[in-house]
Design a protein around this motif. Structure first.
Motif, PDB file in Angstrom:
ATOM      1  N   TYR A   7       0.813  -1.209   0.000  1.00  0.00           N
ATOM      2  CA  TYR A   7       0.000   0.000   0.000  1.00  0.00           C
ATOM      3  C   TYR A   7       0.850   1.264   0.000  1.00  0.00           C
ATOM      4  N   ASP A   8       2.035   1.225   0.605  1.00  0.00           N
ATOM      5  CA  ASP A   8       2.911   2.395   0.583  1.00  0.00           C
ATOM      6  C   ASP A   8       3.361   2.715  -0.834  1.00  0.00           C
ATOM      7  N   VAL A   9       3.774   1.680  -1.560  1.00  0.00           N
ATOM      8  CA  VAL A   9       4.315   1.895  -2.899  1.00  0.00           C
ATOM      9  C   VAL A   9       3.212   2.267  -3.886  1.00  0.00           C
ATOM     10  N   ILE A  10       2.068   1.621  -3.809  1.00  0.00           N
ATOM     11  CA  ILE A  10       0.985   1.980  -4.733  1.00  0.00           C
ATOM     12  C   ILE A  10       0.524   3.409  -4.465  1.00  0.00           C
ATOM     13  N   SER A  11       0.567   3.843  -3.199  1.00  0.00           N
ATOM     14  CA  SER A  11       0.214   5.226  -2.872  1.00  0.00           C
ATOM     15  C   SER A  11       1.182   6.200  -3.527  1.00  0.00           C
ATOM     16  N   ALA A  12       2.484   5.896  -3.436  1.00  0.00           N
ATOM     17  CA  ALA A  12       3.491   6.757  -4.059  1.00  0.00           C
ATOM     18  C   ALA A  12       3.327   6.769  -5.579  1.00  0.00           C
ATOM     19  N   PHE A  13       2.990   5.621  -6.145  1.00  0.00           N
ATOM     20  CA  PHE A  13       2.783   5.470  -7.583  1.00  0.00           C
ATOM     21  C   PHE A  13       1.629   6.353  -8.063  1.00  0.00           C
TER      22      PHE A  13
ATOM     23  N   TYR B 174       9.409   5.067 -11.856  1.00  0.00           N
ATOM     24  CA  TYR B 174      10.258   4.456 -10.821  1.00  0.00           C
ATOM     25  C   TYR B 174       9.433   3.564  -9.901  1.00  0.00           C
ATOM     26  N   TRP B 175       8.292   4.086  -9.412  1.00  0.00           N
ATOM     27  CA  TRP B 175       7.455   3.277  -8.525  1.00  0.00           C
ATOM     28  C   TRP B 175       6.850   2.094  -9.275  1.00  0.00           C
ATOM     29  N   LEU B 176       6.589   2.280 -10.562  1.00  0.00           N
ATOM     30  CA  LEU B 176       6.142   1.153 -11.379  1.00  0.00           C
ATOM     31  C   LEU B 176       7.217   0.070 -11.398  1.00  0.00           C
ATOM     32  N   ALA B 177       8.460   0.471 -11.599  1.00  0.00           N
ATOM     33  CA  ALA B 177       9.566  -0.495 -11.613  1.00  0.00           C
ATOM     34  C   ALA B 177       9.679  -1.225 -10.281  1.00  0.00           C
ATOM     35  N   ARG B 178       9.469  -0.502  -9.188  1.00  0.00           N
ATOM     36  CA  ARG B 178       9.522  -1.139  -7.861  1.00  0.00           C
ATOM     37  C   ARG B 178       8.466  -2.235  -7.754  1.00  0.00           C
ATOM     38  N   MET B 179       7.268  -1.950  -8.246  1.00  0.00           N
ATOM     39  CA  MET B 179       6.201  -2.944  -8.167  1.00  0.00           C
ATOM     40  C   MET B 179       6.486  -4.139  -9.080  1.00  0.00           C
ATOM     41  N   ILE B 180       6.990  -3.864 -10.267  1.00  0.00           N
ATOM     42  CA  ILE B 180       7.309  -4.960 -11.195  1.00  0.00           C
ATOM     43  C   ILE B 180       8.404  -5.846 -10.612  1.00  0.00           C
ATOM     44  N   GLU B 181       9.455  -5.233 -10.099  1.00  0.00           N
ATOM     45  CA  GLU B 181      10.549  -5.999  -9.496  1.00  0.00           C
ATOM     46  C   GLU B 181      10.073  -6.777  -8.275  1.00  0.00           C
ATOM     47  N   GLY B 182       9.070  -6.242  -7.595  1.00  0.00           N
ATOM     48  CA  GLY B 182       8.535  -6.918  -6.411  1.00  0.00           C
ATOM     49  C   GLY B 182       7.532  -8.005  -6.734  1.00  0.00           C
ATOM     50  N   GLY B 183       7.240  -8.194  -8.023  1.00  0.00           N
ATOM     51  CA  GLY B 183       6.317  -9.261  -8.412  1.00  0.00           C
ATOM     52  C   GLY B 183       4.854  -8.898  -8.261  1.00  0.00           C
ATOM     53  N   GLU B 184       4.533  -7.592  -8.287  1.00  0.00           N
ATOM     54  CA  GLU B 184       3.145  -7.178  -8.128  1.00  0.00           C
ATOM     55  C   GLU B 184       2.284  -7.719  -9.261  1.00  0.00           C
ATOM     56  N   ASP B 185       1.040  -8.035  -8.961  1.00  0.00           N
ATOM     57  CA  ASP B 185       0.086  -8.553  -9.940  1.00  0.00           C
ATOM     58  C   ASP B 185      -0.151  -7.498 -11.021  1.00  0.00           C
ATOM     59  N   VAL B 186       0.066  -7.874 -12.278  1.00  0.00           N
ATOM     60  CA  VAL B 186      -0.065  -6.926 -13.382  1.00  0.00           C
ATOM     61  C   VAL B 186      -1.492  -6.372 -13.477  1.00  0.00           C
ATOM     62  N   LYS B 187      -2.496  -7.202 -13.141  1.00  0.00           N
ATOM     63  CA  LYS B 187      -3.883  -6.731 -13.200  1.00  0.00           C
ATOM     64  C   LYS B 187      -4.149  -5.678 -12.135  1.00  0.00           C
ATOM     65  N   PHE B 188      -3.514  -5.821 -10.988  1.00  0.00           N
ATOM     66  CA  PHE B 188      -3.683  -4.832  -9.920  1.00  0.00           C
ATOM     67  C   PHE B 188      -3.192  -3.464 -10.386  1.00  0.00           C
ATOM     68  N   ILE B 189      -2.011  -3.440 -11.006  1.00  0.00           N
ATOM     69  CA  ILE B 189      -1.454  -2.174 -11.489  1.00  0.00           C
ATOM     70  C   ILE B 189      -2.351  -1.574 -12.569  1.00  0.00           C
ATOM     71  N   ALA B 190      -2.752  -2.399 -13.524  1.00  0.00           N
ATOM     72  CA  ALA B 190      -3.565  -1.903 -14.640  1.00  0.00           C
ATOM     73  C   ALA B 190      -4.917  -1.390 -14.160  1.00  0.00           C
ATOM     74  N   ARG B 191      -5.490  -2.052 -13.164  1.00  0.00           N
ATOM     75  CA  ARG B 191      -6.789  -1.609 -12.645  1.00  0.00           C
ATOM     76  C   ARG B 191      -6.664  -0.245 -11.971  1.00  0.00           C
ATOM     77  N   ARG B 192      -5.590  -0.031 -11.253  1.00  0.00           N
ATOM     78  CA  ARG B 192      -5.387   1.268 -10.602  1.00  0.00           C
ATOM     79  C   ARG B 192      -5.229   2.378 -11.638  1.00  0.00           C
ATOM     80  N   LEU B 193      -4.605   2.060 -12.760  1.00  0.00           N
ATOM     81  CA  LEU B 193      -4.462   3.055 -13.824  1.00  0.00           C
ATOM     82  C   LEU B 193      -5.815   3.403 -14.436  1.00  0.00           C
ATOM     83  N   LEU B 194      -6.681   2.412 -14.569  1.00  0.00           N
ATOM     84  CA  LEU B 194      -8.031   2.661 -15.081  1.00  0.00           C
ATOM     85  C   LEU B 194      -8.790   3.618 -14.173  1.00  0.00           C
ATOM     86  N   ILE B 195      -8.725   3.366 -12.881  1.00  0.00           N
ATOM     87  CA  ILE B 195      -9.420   4.229 -11.924  1.00  0.00           C
ATOM     88  C   ILE B 195      -8.862   5.649 -11.991  1.00  0.00           C
ATOM     89  N   LEU B 196      -7.528   5.747 -11.993  1.00  0.00           N
ATOM     90  CA  LEU B 196      -6.882   7.064 -12.011  1.00  0.00           C
ATOM     91  C   LEU B 196      -7.241   7.849 -13.275  1.00  0.00           C
TER      92      LEU B 196
END
Length: 419
Positions: free
Chosen positions: A235-241, A255-277
């Motif tokens: 939640y800290d990193v997605i908030s910064a993102f 940069y924060w996107l890279a942190r999430m990718i390197e951390g193995g974050e679910d690609v659908k989670f990232i894409a869904r947040r972009l849709l909302i934003l």
């Protein structure tokens, strides 16, 4: 023999010991009644990390004294699900707890459906993601969804004092809990993260422990991973993102996107947040943003890692570089507040549907002006209930595209809506 972590040592064994979630587990609450009556339905526990989802599942099993199986969606598949179902067929009142059920694909969720329908198992799924998106509709319709809330500051401080008083290891130390702000801020409402950090701090400081914000920050920076694949800083990193994109900084955002990718974050989670934003923070300042984000969501679901990182980067840098407006977001919030304030106001008669003769006789649809019959395809008739006539819900943002919308609306409505 080493002891389990502090969070595990202090895991509650009854509802009375549980911190927070009183809306679900307090006296007279719906879930507590179900447990006390021994009639627990299949359920999805939805909430942020470390708020008691696994604990509630364990408490239910302990209270009902029934067979209890646990699977993790990260490491289990259809084979493991079917093995548990086969075991459950030989027993009765079996509870199957699946952690991170949102990570199960459709096939894995379908494997559960028959057993849930027939009552072979009582399913308890835990998820940090909205189950409407991540749990298939058939399984969701057969389960109750209970929403767990993040623990507040008072809950977390009470948990720290409870740990000092009750834990067998901490009881051997002299602990002065002088400051708690750093502990609470870093934990982000996650009880497990709070207790594990507290244990790290007390272990580092020895037997005479003075807990200060400075000490906590120093120890945390030295010992806590930058991004835990299991979600410690999810939640800290997605908030910064999100805030970096909202703040029009494509460099920080990627940069924060890279942190999430390197951390193995679910690609659908990232894409869904972009849709909302794309709607919440850009909206009509650049309507293409939503189209782009939606196309990104579709594309990364088809492709997956590692290639989807390129598509995500393209979308992130585009959204960060777009003009921003939260006018659409504010419009729906303001309108919903009006609904809550004024209740179900009557629809003006002239814009009601009139499919029957009786309705027409009652005045439904009378004097409605069909916009396309008028100059510029517009008629300045009333569309809001009388009680809130003239209320401006949508206030176009201060950007080129929405200024054009403002000018257009002003020519139509003159001074009615203050455009």
């Amino acid at each position: 023999m080493s002891l389990p972590p502090l969070a595990e040592r202090l895991r509650p064994s009854s509802l009375d010991e549980l911190t927070g979630q009183q809306h679900l587990t307090g006296q007279g609450s719906i879930l507590r009644k179900a447990i006390e009556q021994g009639k627990v339905p299949s359920m999805i526990l939805w909430g942020p990390p470390g708020v008691g989802k696994t604990t509630i599942a364990n408490i239910i099993a302990n209270t009902l004294q029934v067979p209890f199986y646990t699977l993790s969606a990260i490491s289990s598949g259809v084979k493991e699900v079917r093995e548990v179902i086969d075991l459950a067929k030989k027993q009765s009142n079996v509870i199957l707890f699946i952690d991170e059920i949102h990570r199960f694909n459709k096939g894995q969720q379908d494997a559960l459906l028959g057993a849930v329908e027939k009552g072979i198992i009582t399913l308890i799924g835990a998820t940090t993601e909205n189950p409407s998106f991540e749990v298939n509709s058939a399984l969701l319709s057969r389960s109750q969804v209970y929403i767990l809330k993040a623990l507040d500051k008072n809950d977390l401080i009470a948990l720290l004092h409870h740990a000092i008083e009750k834990d067998v290891v901490l009881q051997t130390k002299k602990i002065d809990l002088k400051e708690t702000e750093a502990l609470i801020n870093i934990s982000g409402g996650d009880a497990r993260k709070l207790l594990n950090l507290f244990e790290l701090v007390t272990d580092t400081l020895g037997n005479n422990v003075v807990v200060t914000d400075e000490a906590v920050m120093e120890i945390a920076q030295q010992r806590i991973a930058l991004y835990d694949k299991k979600g410690e800083q999810h939640y800290d990193v997605i908030s910064a993102f999100i805030k970096s994109i909202r703040g029009s900084d494509p460099n920080a955002a990627v940069y924060w996107l890279a942190r999430m990718i390197e951390g193995g974050e679910d690609v659908k989670f990232i894409a869904r947040r972009l849709l909302i934003l794309a709607s919440e923070d850009i909206g009509n300042a650049n309507p293409n943003a939503l189209l782009f984000a939606n196309a990104t969501f579709d594309a990364v679901n088809k492709i997956g890692y590692p290639e989807s990182r390129i598509i995500l980067s393209q979308c992130v840098t585009y959204l960060a570089s777009s003009p921003k407006s939260n006018a659409a977001y504010m419009a729906i919030n303001t309108a919903m507040a009006a609904v809550q304030q004024f209740g179900d106001l009557s629809v003006p008669l002239h814009i009601r549907n009139a499919p029957t003769k009786l309705m027409k006789n009652e005045g439904y649809g009378k004097d409605y002006q069909y916009s396309h019959n008028y100059e510029s395809n517009f008629s300045a008739q009333e569309y809001l209930p009388n009680e809130i006539s003239g209320t401006t819900f949508y206030d176009p943002g201060k950007n080129a595209r929405e200024e054009e919308l403002r000018k257009f609306l002003k020519t139509l409505w003159k001074e009615k809506y203050g455009y």
